[in-house]
Design an enzyme around this catalytic site. Structure first.
Site, PDB file in Angstrom:
ATOM      1  N   CYS A   1      -5.331 -11.223 -21.446  1.00 51.69           N
ATOM      2  CA  CYS A   1      -4.661 -12.335 -20.747  1.00 51.69           C
ATOM      3  C   CYS A   1      -5.600 -13.075 -19.791  1.00 51.69           C
ATOM      4  O   CYS A   1      -5.287 -14.179 -19.348  1.00 51.69           O
ATOM      5  CB  CYS A   1      -3.439 -11.826 -20.010  1.00 51.69           C
ATOM      6  SG  CYS A   1      -2.239 -11.077 -21.122  1.00 51.69           S
TER       7      CYS A   1
ATOM      8  N   HIS B   1      -1.631 -17.055 -14.516  1.00 50.25           N
ATOM      9  CA  HIS B   1      -1.213 -16.487 -15.799  1.00 50.25           C
ATOM     10  C   HIS B   1       0.300 -16.263 -15.766  1.00 50.25           C
ATOM     11  O   HIS B   1       0.842 -15.688 -14.812  1.00 50.25           O
ATOM     12  CB  HIS B   1      -1.956 -15.169 -16.036  1.00 50.25           C
ATOM     13  CG  HIS B   1      -1.436 -14.399 -17.201  1.00 50.25           C
ATOM     14  ND1 HIS B   1      -1.173 -14.989 -18.412  1.00 50.25           N
ATOM     15  CD2 HIS B   1      -1.095 -13.077 -17.318  1.00 50.25           C
ATOM     16  CE1 HIS B   1      -0.706 -14.062 -19.241  1.00 50.25           C
ATOM     17  NE2 HIS B   1      -0.651 -12.911 -18.607  1.00 50.25           N
TER      18      HIS B   1
ATOM     19  N   ASN C   1       5.139 -14.626 -22.011  1.00 53.04           N
ATOM     20  CA  ASN C   1       3.728 -14.377 -21.727  1.00 53.04           C
ATOM     21  C   ASN C   1       2.925 -14.614 -23.012  1.00 53.04           C
ATOM     22  O   ASN C   1       3.023 -13.827 -23.947  1.00 53.04           O
ATOM     23  CB  ASN C   1       3.581 -12.922 -21.237  1.00 53.04           C
ATOM     24  CG  ASN C   1       2.139 -12.521 -20.994  1.00 53.04           C
ATOM     25  OD1 ASN C   1       1.214 -13.225 -21.386  1.00 53.04           O
ATOM     26  ND2 ASN C   1       1.950 -11.374 -20.366  1.00 53.04           N
TER      27      ASN C   1
HETATM   28  N1  COA Z   1      16.250  -4.172 -21.143  1.00 50.20           N
HETATM   29  C1  COA Z   1      17.016  -3.321 -20.451  1.00 50.20           C
HETATM   30  N2  COA Z   1      16.512  -2.266 -19.819  1.00 50.20           N
HETATM   31  C2  COA Z   1      15.185  -2.071 -19.877  1.00 50.20           C
HETATM   32  C3  COA Z   1      14.326  -2.930 -20.597  1.00 50.20           C
HETATM   33  C4  COA Z   1      14.923  -4.015 -21.255  1.00 50.20           C
HETATM   34  N3  COA Z   1      14.204  -4.896 -21.951  1.00 50.20           N
HETATM   35  N4  COA Z   1      13.073  -2.478 -20.469  1.00 50.20           N
HETATM   36  C5  COA Z   1      13.106  -1.385 -19.716  1.00 50.20           C
HETATM   37  N5  COA Z   1      14.385  -1.126 -19.351  1.00 50.20           N
HETATM   38  C6  COA Z   1      14.903  -0.040 -18.528  1.00 50.20           C
HETATM   39  C7  COA Z   1      13.980   1.154 -18.461  1.00 50.20           C
HETATM   40  O1  COA Z   1      14.173   2.002 -19.564  1.00 50.20           O
HETATM   41  C8  COA Z   1      14.398   1.787 -17.150  1.00 50.20           C
HETATM   42  O2  COA Z   1      15.559   2.509 -17.374  1.00 50.20           O
HETATM   43  P1  COA Z   1      15.789   3.910 -16.614  1.00 50.20           P
HETATM   44  O3  COA Z   1      15.827   3.563 -15.161  1.00 50.20           O
HETATM   45  O4  COA Z   1      17.087   4.369 -17.174  1.00 50.20           O
HETATM   46  O5  COA Z   1      14.622   4.764 -16.976  1.00 50.20           O
HETATM   47  C9  COA Z   1      14.783   0.602 -16.272  1.00 50.20           C
HETATM   48  O6  COA Z   1      15.031  -0.491 -17.195  1.00 50.20           O
HETATM   49  C10 COA Z   1      13.719   0.206 -15.305  1.00 50.20           C
HETATM   50  O7  COA Z   1      12.480   0.126 -15.997  1.00 50.20           O
HETATM   51  P2  COA Z   1      11.155  -0.284 -15.270  1.00 50.20           P
HETATM   52  O8  COA Z   1      10.010  -0.160 -16.218  1.00 50.20           O
HETATM   53  O9  COA Z   1      11.078   0.438 -13.950  1.00 50.20           O
HETATM   54  O10 COA Z   1      11.461  -1.817 -14.972  1.00 50.20           O
HETATM   55  P3  COA Z   1      10.622  -2.832 -14.120  1.00 50.20           P
HETATM   56  O11 COA Z   1      11.443  -3.371 -13.023  1.00 50.20           O
HETATM   57  O12 COA Z   1       9.263  -2.288 -13.770  1.00 50.20           O
HETATM   58  O13 COA Z   1      10.423  -4.018 -15.163  1.00 50.20           O
HETATM   59  C11 COA Z   1       8.721  -4.947 -16.550  1.00 50.20           C
HETATM   60  C12 COA Z   1       9.707  -3.797 -16.339  1.00 50.20           C
HETATM   61  C13 COA Z   1       7.945  -4.684 -17.822  1.00 50.20           C
HETATM   62  C14 COA Z   1       9.497  -6.240 -16.667  1.00 50.20           C
HETATM   63  C15 COA Z   1       7.768  -5.027 -15.313  1.00 50.20           C
HETATM   64  O14 COA Z   1       7.278  -3.751 -15.020  1.00 50.20           O
HETATM   65  C16 COA Z   1       6.640  -5.967 -15.537  1.00 50.20           C
HETATM   66  O15 COA Z   1       6.813  -7.141 -15.723  1.00 50.20           O
HETATM   67  N6  COA Z   1       5.373  -5.451 -15.462  1.00 50.20           N
HETATM   68  C17 COA Z   1       4.213  -6.266 -15.716  1.00 50.20           C
HETATM   69  C18 COA Z   1       4.007  -6.368 -17.182  1.00 50.20           C
HETATM   70  C19 COA Z   1       3.048  -7.466 -17.581  1.00 50.20           C
HETATM   71  O16 COA Z   1       2.951  -8.461 -16.941  1.00 50.20           O
HETATM   72  N7  COA Z   1       2.348  -7.227 -18.679  1.00 50.20           N
HETATM   73  C20 COA Z   1       1.447  -8.158 -19.231  1.00 50.20           C
HETATM   74  C21 COA Z   1       0.187  -8.174 -18.465  1.00 50.20           C
HETATM   75  S1  COA Z   1      -0.875  -9.424 -18.996  1.00 50.20           S
END
Ligand code: COA
Length: 308
Positions: free
Chosen positions: A112, A235, A265
């Site tokens: 990215c 980004h 993204n």
């Molecule tokens: N829909 C519903 N629930 C979801 C889900 C979805 N698409 N994806 C994950 N969950 C659930 C998880 O299983 C977890 O459940 P649990 O509490 O029962 O275990 C809960 O939601 C929380 O998950 P978590 O990973 O803590 O969520 P988060 O608030 O960290 O959000 C992202 C997840 C991926 C949106 C976030 O971490 C993020 O944006 N990170 C950066 C990723 C990124 O930018 N990547 C590209 C880099 S270039």
């Protein structure tokens, strides 16, 4: 000394879109969850277009905007992590499609952060006096690398391409900073022939601390303050990350344009697609100060300070 100025921009987004509701039909998720956690509402997904097709169309549009002919290009650089061929590289495929016969062509993979690294590379070639006119492209078909059964990742990504024609002029790229940490590779990984795996929370924590850190370091190095910047073109990964950077830099959200709600993204393509959108809507004015910054797999990160 000459530097790299962006003369024109172009972008391409596939017609086919996939909404959050569409995704809730294939994985256990909801529009509400995706919207509140990421800010994403829908994304464009390639249907038949290859990474090189999208890159070439963005390139044609950027050339037409800038008034430059393909034959005038000395170099084509494509940032991509999702090429449609291992070889020839995407840049050579673009060269053949647009007829940029004298250009030197290669791809660059910094996930990215790819467009930032490619634009910095183009600027370095221009500042060294090696080349004059360079086409810098970010192009991705992330949909080909996504595990469509993994709700933790498949909701995030989209396809598309953005391009910028840069040329040797007095004003343009002022300075850049970039970095990498290979030890953190497993945090965001995709083995050859496999799909993306990610530790979302680790990436989130890294992004919200590293982006403000590198932007502040770049501004300080150039004796500038956050107030001196007209737009921060970040980004487009997650609205919460961008909002957090805006708070940490103590700058109003109006300075942080976004299009991730409709694009998701798009990895290396996100910054040039957003730049093109802002450019074509007349929001970018000659002489404005911009900071481009992002982060990605590697881990990698970078920031560019430039005059529009
Ligand atoms: N829909 C519903 N629930 C979801 C889900 C979805 N698409 N994806 C994950 N969950 C659930 C998880 O299983 C977890 O459940 P649990 O509490 O029962 O275990 C809960 O939601 C929380 O998950 P978590 O990973 O803590 O969520 P988060 O608030 O960290 O959000 C992202 C997840 C991926 C949106 C976030 O971490 C993020 O944006 N990170 C950066 C990723 C990124 O930018 N990547 C590209 C880099 S270039």
């Amino acid at each position: 000394m000459a530097t790299a100025r962006i003369l024109g921009t172009g972008s391409y987004l596939p017609d086919h879109t996939v909404t959050n509701d569409d995704l809730s039909q294939i994985v256990d998720t909801s529009d509400e969850w995706i919207r509140t956690r990421t800010g994403i509402c829908s994304r464009h997904i390639a249907k038949g277009e290859t990474t090189a097709d999208m890159a070439a169309e963005a390139a044609r549009r950027a050339l037409s905007f800038s008034g430059m002919q393909a034959e005038e290009l000395d170099m084509i650089l494509v940032a991509t992590v999702s090429p449609n061929k291992a070889m020839p590289n995407t840049a050579c495929q673009v060269q053949a499609k647009i007829g940029a016969d004298k250009a030197v062509c290669f791809d660059l993979n910094a996930a990215c952060s790819g467009f930032l690294f490619a634009l910095s590379t183009a600027a370095a070639y221009i500042q060294a006096g090696v080349y004059q006119n360079i086409l810098v492209i970010g192009a991705e078909a992330l949909s080909t690398l996504v595990d469509w059964k993994d709700r933790g990742t498949c909701i995030l990504f989209g396809d598309g391409a953005g391009a910028a024609v840069v040329t040797a002029e007095e004003d343009g790229v002022i300075d850049q900073l970039s970095g990498s940490d290979g030890k953190k590779g497993p945090v965001l990984n995709c083995d050859t022939g496999s799909t993306i795996s990610m530790n979302g929370q680790e990436v989130f924590k890294f992004a919200v601390s590293k982006v403000p850190e590198i932007v502040n370091a770049l501004l300080e190095k150039n004796q500038m303050s956050a107030e001196d910047v007209d737009f921060y073109i970040l980004h487009q990964a997650n609205k919460r990350i961008i909002d957090s950077v805006s708070r940490r830099l103590k700058q109003p959200e109006e300075k942080f344009p976004m299009n991730l709600d409709s694009c998701g993204n798009t990895s290396g393509a996100s910054i040039p697609i957003l730049l093109d959108e802002l450019n074509r809507s007349g929001k970018l004015l000659r002489g404005q100060t911009l900071v481009l910054s992002g982060f990605g797999a590697g881990l990698t990160w970078g920031a560019i300070l430039m005059k529009w």
